[in-house]
Design a protein around this motif. Structure first.
Motif, PDB file in Angstrom:
ATOM      1  N   TYR A 282       0.825  -1.209   0.000  1.00  0.00           N
ATOM      2  CA  TYR A 282       0.000   0.000   0.000  1.00  0.00           C
ATOM      3  C   TYR A 282       0.856   1.253   0.000  1.00  0.00           C
ATOM      4  CZ  TYR A 282      -3.781  -3.172   1.055  1.00  0.00           C
ATOM      5  OH  TYR A 282      -4.676  -4.192   0.995  1.00  0.00           O
ATOM      6  N   ASN A 283       2.019   1.176  -0.641  1.00  0.00           N
ATOM      7  CA  ASN A 283       2.938   2.300  -0.710  1.00  0.00           C
ATOM      8  C   ASN A 283       3.274   2.528  -2.175  1.00  0.00           C
ATOM      9  OD1 ASN A 283       5.095   4.093  -0.550  1.00  0.00           O
ATOM     10  ND2 ASN A 283       5.836   3.192   1.361  1.00  0.00           N
ATOM     11  N   GLN A 284       2.833   3.657  -2.705  1.00  0.00           N
ATOM     12  CA  GLN A 284       3.051   3.931  -4.126  1.00  0.00           C
ATOM     13  C   GLN A 284       4.526   4.102  -4.456  1.00  0.00           C
ATOM     14  OE1 GLN A 284       0.557   7.163  -5.392  1.00  0.00           O
ATOM     15  NE2 GLN A 284      -1.318   6.041  -4.940  1.00  0.00           N
ATOM     16  N   ARG A 285       5.290   4.624  -3.513  1.00  0.00           N
ATOM     17  CA  ARG A 285       6.722   4.811  -3.756  1.00  0.00           C
ATOM     18  C   ARG A 285       7.425   3.469  -3.980  1.00  0.00           C
ATOM     19  NH1 ARG A 285      10.320   8.360   0.209  1.00  0.00           N
ATOM     20  NH2 ARG A 285      10.713   9.741  -1.525  1.00  0.00           N
ATOM     21  N   ILE A 286       7.050   2.456  -3.211  1.00  0.00           N
ATOM     22  CA  ILE A 286       7.652   1.126  -3.359  1.00  0.00           C
ATOM     23  C   ILE A 286       7.319   0.555  -4.737  1.00  0.00           C
ATOM     24  CG2 ILE A 286       7.499  -1.268  -2.547  1.00  0.00           C
ATOM     25  CD1 ILE A 286       7.440  -0.205   0.282  1.00  0.00           C
ATOM     26  N   VAL A 287       6.081   0.720  -5.175  1.00  0.00           N
ATOM     27  CA  VAL A 287       5.692   0.199  -6.498  1.00  0.00           C
ATOM     28  C   VAL A 287       6.497   0.893  -7.597  1.00  0.00           C
ATOM     29  CG1 VAL A 287       3.785  -0.022  -8.124  1.00  0.00           C
ATOM     30  CG2 VAL A 287       3.389  -0.453  -5.706  1.00  0.00           C
ATOM     31  N   LYS A 288       6.649   2.211  -7.505  1.00  0.00           N
ATOM     32  CA  LYS A 288       7.406   2.950  -8.521  1.00  0.00           C
ATOM     33  C   LYS A 288       8.880   2.554  -8.525  1.00  0.00           C
ATOM     34  CE  LYS A 288       4.403   6.967  -8.180  1.00  0.00           C
ATOM     35  NZ  LYS A 288       4.304   8.358  -7.692  1.00  0.00           N
ATOM     36  N   LEU A 289       9.470   2.474  -7.332  1.00  0.00           N
ATOM     37  CA  LEU A 289      10.892   2.094  -7.258  1.00  0.00           C
ATOM     38  C   LEU A 289      11.121   0.672  -7.764  1.00  0.00           C
ATOM     39  CD1 LEU A 289      11.930   3.692  -3.849  1.00  0.00           C
ATOM     40  CD2 LEU A 289      12.583   4.422  -6.148  1.00  0.00           C
ATOM     41  N   LEU A 290      10.203  -0.221  -7.444  1.00  0.00           N
ATOM     42  CA  LEU A 290      10.346  -1.599  -7.913  1.00  0.00           C
ATOM     43  C   LEU A 290      10.171  -1.678  -9.440  1.00  0.00           C
ATOM     44  CD1 LEU A 290      10.931  -4.414  -6.809  1.00  0.00           C
ATOM     45  CD2 LEU A 290       8.479  -4.805  -6.749  1.00  0.00           C
ATOM     46  N   ALA A 291       9.293  -0.857  -9.990  1.00  0.00           N
ATOM     47  CA  ALA A 291       9.137  -0.835 -11.452  1.00  0.00           C
ATOM     48  C   ALA A 291      10.430  -0.365 -12.122  1.00  0.00           C
ATOM     49  CB  ALA A 291       7.966   0.066 -11.843  1.00  0.00           C
ATOM     50  N   TRP A 292      11.061   0.672 -11.553  1.00  0.00           N
ATOM     51  CA  TRP A 292      12.337   1.127 -12.105  1.00  0.00           C
ATOM     52  C   TRP A 292      13.417   0.055 -11.951  1.00  0.00           C
ATOM     53  CZ3 TRP A 292      13.057   4.561 -15.565  1.00  0.00           C
ATOM     54  CH2 TRP A 292      12.222   5.661 -15.660  1.00  0.00           C
ATOM     55  N   LEU A 293      13.457  -0.604 -10.798  1.00  0.00           N
ATOM     56  CA  LEU A 293      14.441  -1.667 -10.580  1.00  0.00           C
ATOM     57  C   LEU A 293      14.252  -2.799 -11.593  1.00  0.00           C
ATOM     58  CD1 LEU A 293      16.703  -2.962  -8.825  1.00  0.00           C
ATOM     59  CD2 LEU A 293      14.855  -4.017  -7.522  1.00  0.00           C
TER      60      LEU A 293
END
Length: 159
Positions: A53-64
């Protein structure tokens, strides 16, 4: 899934599972020839990250996952053919499509959670009024007569 507050302590297990899946997909990508497409499995890691439930984690994981997809192409073995380039482009597209859909899901769920917390017409409804027949909603009924959902034709209730 119900919306939960995002905290670092709550996100650690989900983040570790998502990063473990991403690392496993990267290792699998390095072990297979370039023509194969195991990098499509990065979408699973992104879907797991939605539980944080953390949008920052989803974005960072997409970049990774995007970086790991490109690195898998550069480091991987086999001949770099058009098929392998096409597979990588489709994989990156799938990663970002999954990330966007996950972010939209999270935003919608947050809006629904906020709507449920705020008092409104639903909270002021009279007790004892049951559901309306034929799938009608309360806002579709005016003065006891059903109204067409698009508001074009007024129908008369039978019975």
């Amino acid at each position: 899934m119900s919306a939960q507050p995002s905290g670092t302590q709550n996100n650690l297990p989900v983040l570790s599972i998502a990063l473990g899946l991403a690392a496993g997909v990267f290792i699998l990508d390095l072990m297979t020839p370039r023509g194969m497409a195991p990098q499509m499995l990065y979408a699973v890691a992104l879907l797991v990250s939605v539980w944080s439930y953390n949008q920052r984690i989803v974005k960072l994981l997409a970049w990774l996952c995007t970086v790991l997809t490109v690195a898998g192409f550069m480091i991987g073995w086999g001949d770099p053919s058009e098929t392998s380039v096409f597979n990588r482009v489709v994989s990156v597209s799938l990663i970002w499509l999954t990330a966007v859909l996950a972010l939209l899901y999270m935003r919608t769920e947050e809006r629904l959670r906020l709507r449920e917390q705020r008092p409104g017409p639903v909270a002021q409804r009279e007790p004892g009024i049951g559901p309306l027949p034929h799938g009608l909603r309360r806002q579709d009924v005016e003065h006891g007569k059903p109204v067409d959902p698009i508001g074009m034709v007024e129908r008369h209730a039978i019975g």
